[in-house]
Design a protein around this motif. Structure first.
Motif, PDB file in Angstrom:
ATOM      1  N   TYR A 146       8.589  -0.933  21.458  1.00 30.12           N
ATOM      2  CA  TYR A 146       7.956   0.073  20.613  1.00 30.12           C
ATOM      3  C   TYR A 146       8.170  -0.249  19.136  1.00 30.12           C
ATOM      4  O   TYR A 146       7.222  -0.247  18.340  1.00 30.12           O
ATOM      5  CB  TYR A 146       8.515   1.459  20.936  1.00 30.12           C
ATOM      6  CG  TYR A 146       7.939   2.552  20.075  1.00 30.12           C
ATOM      7  CD1 TYR A 146       6.678   3.085  20.339  1.00 30.12           C
ATOM      8  CD2 TYR A 146       8.649   3.044  18.976  1.00 30.12           C
ATOM      9  CE1 TYR A 146       6.137   4.081  19.550  1.00 30.12           C
ATOM     10  CE2 TYR A 146       8.113   4.038  18.170  1.00 30.12           C
ATOM     11  CZ  TYR A 146       6.858   4.560  18.466  1.00 30.12           C
ATOM     12  OH  TYR A 146       6.326   5.546  17.662  1.00 30.12           O
ATOM     13  N   GLN A 147       9.423  -0.517  18.766  1.00 28.87           N
ATOM     14  CA  GLN A 147       9.718  -0.819  17.365  1.00 28.87           C
ATOM     15  C   GLN A 147       9.093  -2.147  16.937  1.00 28.87           C
ATOM     16  O   GLN A 147       8.636  -2.291  15.795  1.00 28.87           O
ATOM     17  CB  GLN A 147      11.235  -0.845  17.138  1.00 28.87           C
ATOM     18  CG  GLN A 147      11.908   0.495  17.323  1.00 28.87           C
ATOM     19  CD  GLN A 147      11.359   1.559  16.380  1.00 28.87           C
ATOM     20  OE1 GLN A 147      10.876   1.264  15.278  1.00 28.87           O
ATOM     21  NE2 GLN A 147      11.416   2.822  16.800  1.00 28.87           N
ATOM     22  N   ALA A 148       9.049  -3.123  17.851  1.00 28.84           N
ATOM     23  CA  ALA A 148       8.411  -4.402  17.532  1.00 28.84           C
ATOM     24  C   ALA A 148       6.919  -4.212  17.266  1.00 28.84           C
ATOM     25  O   ALA A 148       6.345  -4.852  16.371  1.00 28.84           O
ATOM     26  CB  ALA A 148       8.622  -5.387  18.677  1.00 28.84           C
ATOM     27  N   THR A 149       6.302  -3.321  18.017  1.00 22.27           N
ATOM     28  CA  THR A 149       4.879  -3.035  17.798  1.00 22.27           C
ATOM     29  C   THR A 149       4.663  -2.420  16.428  1.00 22.27           C
ATOM     30  O   THR A 149       3.708  -2.767  15.714  1.00 22.27           O
ATOM     31  CB  THR A 149       4.360  -2.083  18.893  1.00 22.27           C
ATOM     32  OG1 THR A 149       4.541  -2.695  20.172  1.00 22.27           O
ATOM     33  CG2 THR A 149       2.879  -1.766  18.689  1.00 22.27           C
ATOM     34  N   ARG A 150       5.520  -1.499  16.029  1.00 22.89           N
ATOM     35  CA  ARG A 150       5.413  -0.885  14.701  1.00 22.89           C
ATOM     36  C   ARG A 150       5.571  -1.938  13.602  1.00 22.89           C
ATOM     37  O   ARG A 150       4.875  -1.894  12.584  1.00 22.89           O
ATOM     38  CB  ARG A 150       6.456   0.221  14.535  1.00 22.89           C
ATOM     39  CG  ARG A 150       6.262   1.395  15.458  1.00 22.89           C
ATOM     40  CD  ARG A 150       7.324   2.441  15.238  1.00 22.89           C
ATOM     41  NE  ARG A 150       7.075   3.202  14.024  1.00 22.89           N
ATOM     42  CZ  ARG A 150       8.008   3.579  13.150  1.00 22.89           C
ATOM     43  NH1 ARG A 150       9.282   3.229  13.340  1.00 22.89           N
ATOM     44  NH2 ARG A 150       7.697   4.283  12.090  1.00 22.89           N
ATOM     45  N   VAL A 151       6.502  -2.883  13.793  1.00 22.84           N
ATOM     46  CA  VAL A 151       6.695  -3.946  12.808  1.00 22.84           C
ATOM     47  C   VAL A 151       5.438  -4.817  12.714  1.00 22.84           C
ATOM     48  O   VAL A 151       4.981  -5.166  11.606  1.00 22.84           O
ATOM     49  CB  VAL A 151       7.918  -4.812  13.174  1.00 22.84           C
ATOM     50  CG1 VAL A 151       7.970  -6.076  12.300  1.00 22.84           C
ATOM     51  CG2 VAL A 151       9.205  -4.010  13.007  1.00 22.84           C
ATOM     52  N   ALA A 152       4.858  -5.172  13.853  1.00 22.69           N
ATOM     53  CA  ALA A 152       3.640  -5.988  13.847  1.00 22.69           C
ATOM     54  C   ALA A 152       2.504  -5.253  13.150  1.00 22.69           C
ATOM     55  O   ALA A 152       1.731  -5.864  12.386  1.00 22.69           O
ATOM     56  CB  ALA A 152       3.249  -6.343  15.285  1.00 22.69           C
ATOM     57  N   MET A 153       2.380  -3.962  13.387  1.00 21.00           N
ATOM     58  CA  MET A 153       1.344  -3.172  12.725  1.00 21.00           C
ATOM     59  C   MET A 153       1.580  -3.102  11.223  1.00 21.00           C
ATOM     60  O   MET A 153       0.642  -3.203  10.427  1.00 21.00           O
ATOM     61  CB  MET A 153       1.295  -1.763  13.320  1.00 21.00           C
ATOM     62  CG  MET A 153       0.698  -1.706  14.709  1.00 21.00           C
ATOM     63  SD  MET A 153       0.613  -0.010  15.343  1.00 21.00           S
ATOM     64  CE  MET A 153      -0.559  -0.221  16.702  1.00 21.00           C
ATOM     65  N   LYS A 154       2.826  -2.940  10.825  1.00 21.66           N
ATOM     66  CA  LYS A 154       3.171  -2.907   9.402  1.00 21.66           C
ATOM     67  C   LYS A 154       2.793  -4.239   8.738  1.00 21.66           C
ATOM     68  O   LYS A 154       2.208  -4.261   7.641  1.00 21.66           O
ATOM     69  CB  LYS A 154       4.664  -2.643   9.237  1.00 21.66           C
ATOM     70  CG  LYS A 154       5.153  -2.522   7.796  1.00 21.66           C
ATOM     71  CD  LYS A 154       6.630  -2.131   7.793  1.00 21.66           C
ATOM     72  CE  LYS A 154       7.121  -1.817   6.372  1.00 21.66           C
ATOM     73  NZ  LYS A 154       7.253  -3.026   5.548  1.00 21.66           N
ATOM     74  N   GLN A 155       3.109  -5.349   9.389  1.00 26.79           N
ATOM     75  CA  GLN A 155       2.744  -6.659   8.850  1.00 26.79           C
ATOM     76  C   GLN A 155       1.233  -6.775   8.674  1.00 26.79           C
ATOM     77  O   GLN A 155       0.753  -7.290   7.659  1.00 26.79           O
ATOM     78  CB  GLN A 155       3.229  -7.760   9.791  1.00 26.79           C
ATOM     79  CG  GLN A 155       4.726  -7.929   9.885  1.00 26.79           C
ATOM     80  CD  GLN A 155       5.122  -8.925  10.961  1.00 26.79           C
ATOM     81  OE1 GLN A 155       4.273  -9.442  11.692  1.00 26.79           O
ATOM     82  NE2 GLN A 155       6.413  -9.201  11.070  1.00 26.79           N
ATOM     83  N   ALA A 156       0.492  -6.319   9.686  1.00 27.38           N
ATOM     84  CA  ALA A 156      -0.965  -6.429   9.642  1.00 27.38           C
ATOM     85  C   ALA A 156      -1.541  -5.633   8.476  1.00 27.38           C
ATOM     86  O   ALA A 156      -2.400  -6.120   7.738  1.00 27.38           O
ATOM     87  CB  ALA A 156      -1.571  -5.947  10.966  1.00 27.38           C
ATOM     88  N   VAL A 157      -1.061  -4.409   8.303  1.00 32.47           N
ATOM     89  CA  VAL A 157      -1.564  -3.552   7.220  1.00 32.47           C
ATOM     90  C   VAL A 157      -1.203  -4.139   5.859  1.00 32.47           C
ATOM     91  O   VAL A 157      -2.040  -4.193   4.946  1.00 32.47           O
ATOM     92  CB  VAL A 157      -1.015  -2.123   7.364  1.00 32.47           C
ATOM     93  CG1 VAL A 157      -1.339  -1.300   6.120  1.00 32.47           C
ATOM     94  CG2 VAL A 157      -1.599  -1.447   8.606  1.00 32.47           C
ATOM     95  N   GLU A 158       0.025  -4.585   5.720  1.00 30.12           N
ATOM     96  CA  GLU A 158       0.482  -5.087   4.420  1.00 30.12           C
ATOM     97  C   GLU A 158      -0.202  -6.394   4.020  1.00 30.12           C
ATOM     98  O   GLU A 158      -0.210  -6.749   2.839  1.00 30.12           O
ATOM     99  CB  GLU A 158       1.995  -5.268   4.436  1.00 30.12           C
ATOM    100  CG  GLU A 158       2.740  -3.936   4.458  1.00 30.12           C
ATOM    101  CD  GLU A 158       4.242  -4.080   4.443  1.00 30.12           C
ATOM    102  OE1 GLU A 158       4.930  -3.098   4.088  1.00 30.12           O
ATOM    103  OE2 GLU A 158       4.742  -5.173   4.793  1.00 30.12           O
TER     104      GLU A 158
END
Length: 257
Positions: A146-158
């Motif tokens: 779950y937390q890894a998915t949030r990190v990947a999403m954060k990277q994508a947005v940034e």
């Protein structure tokens, strides 16, 4: 048009996209069976296309509501790869223009691999910006999926340029200071999330195809790291590879001590 051959009429009908076109109405009185079959086929094609356009317009309602409020850059965000036993979790963020017109774009799970492969480069061509984020199996084991998915999403947005003023995301909360609209099954409700789901899926599938060259026993081209029977059999026989998620069952069960 009764002087035209059936082949010529089929060519004529192929260029018509309106059920109320007077040429279709005229052809309904043609007594030839082949003409009537051609008319029925054209009517089905046009109806199917009109339904696809209607559904496409409906999937644009969230983006248009934000544009109507004066916001310009709306990002759809989605992920792929939460469930597999091997490989990374990948997220994509996509900002689409107001005139985006690829009506086939839908939730990637509803599309064939061939359709996704055809649409991905077209989305890249039309999009204002696309960002990709990825967390590998080691990061997943360290953080949890779950937390890894949030990190990947954060990277994508940034990695988007320009940065979005609003995010539409598939039922997740991304740790970025941007307003977010969370939708259950957002990849089927928002065209931007649909586009992101296609980009993420094609990107990850390509990675898994590359891993398959290193680890051919695990059948990654056909399972993308998910726990199919063939994948599980390979795990049992050969143990996990360096790209397997060691905290996932049954990888842990088959790991060699």
């Amino acid at each position: 048009m009764k002087s035209q051959t059936i082949s010529e009429i089929k060519q004529l009908l192929a260029g018509i996209d309106d059920l109320d076109d007077p040429r279709i109405i005229e052809l309904t009185s043609d007594p030839r069976k082949g003409v009537q079959l051609a008319v029925k086929a054209a009517e089905r094609r046009i109806s199917k296309y009109r339904e696809a356009v209607s559904q496409f317009e409906n999937r644009f309602k969230y983006e248009r509501s934000f544009w109507h409020k004066g916001l310009q850059y709306i990002a759809g965000v989605d992920e792929v790869g939460r469930g597999p036993l091997a490989g990374p979790v990948v997220s994509a963020a996509v900002i689409l223009p107001h005139d985006f017109d690829l009506i086939e774009v839908n939730d990637s799970k509803q599309l064939t691999p061939a359709t996704r492969a055809k649409l991905a480069p077209k989305i890249r061509e039309e999009a204002i910006s696309i960002g990709i984020g990825s967390v590998d199996n080691l990061g997943i084991d360290q953080l949890n999926i779950y937390q890894a998915t949030r990190v990947a999403m954060k990277q994508a947005v940034e990695s988007l340029d320009p940065q979005p003023e609003e995010i539409i995301v598939d039922a997740m909360q991304i740790p970025v200071p941007i307003e977010q609209t969370r939708l259950i099954k957002g990849d089927a409700k928002s065209i931007s999330v649909s586009a992101a789901s296609i980009i993420a899926k094609v990107y990850r599938d390509h990675l898994m195809d590359e891993y398959a060259e290193q680890y051919p026993q695990y059948d990654f081209p056909h399972n993308a790291g998910y726990g199919t029977a063939k994948h599980l059999a390979a795990l049992k026989e050969f143990g996990p590879t360096p790209i397997h998620r060691m905290t996932f069952s049954p990888v842990e069960k088959f790991s060699r001590k």
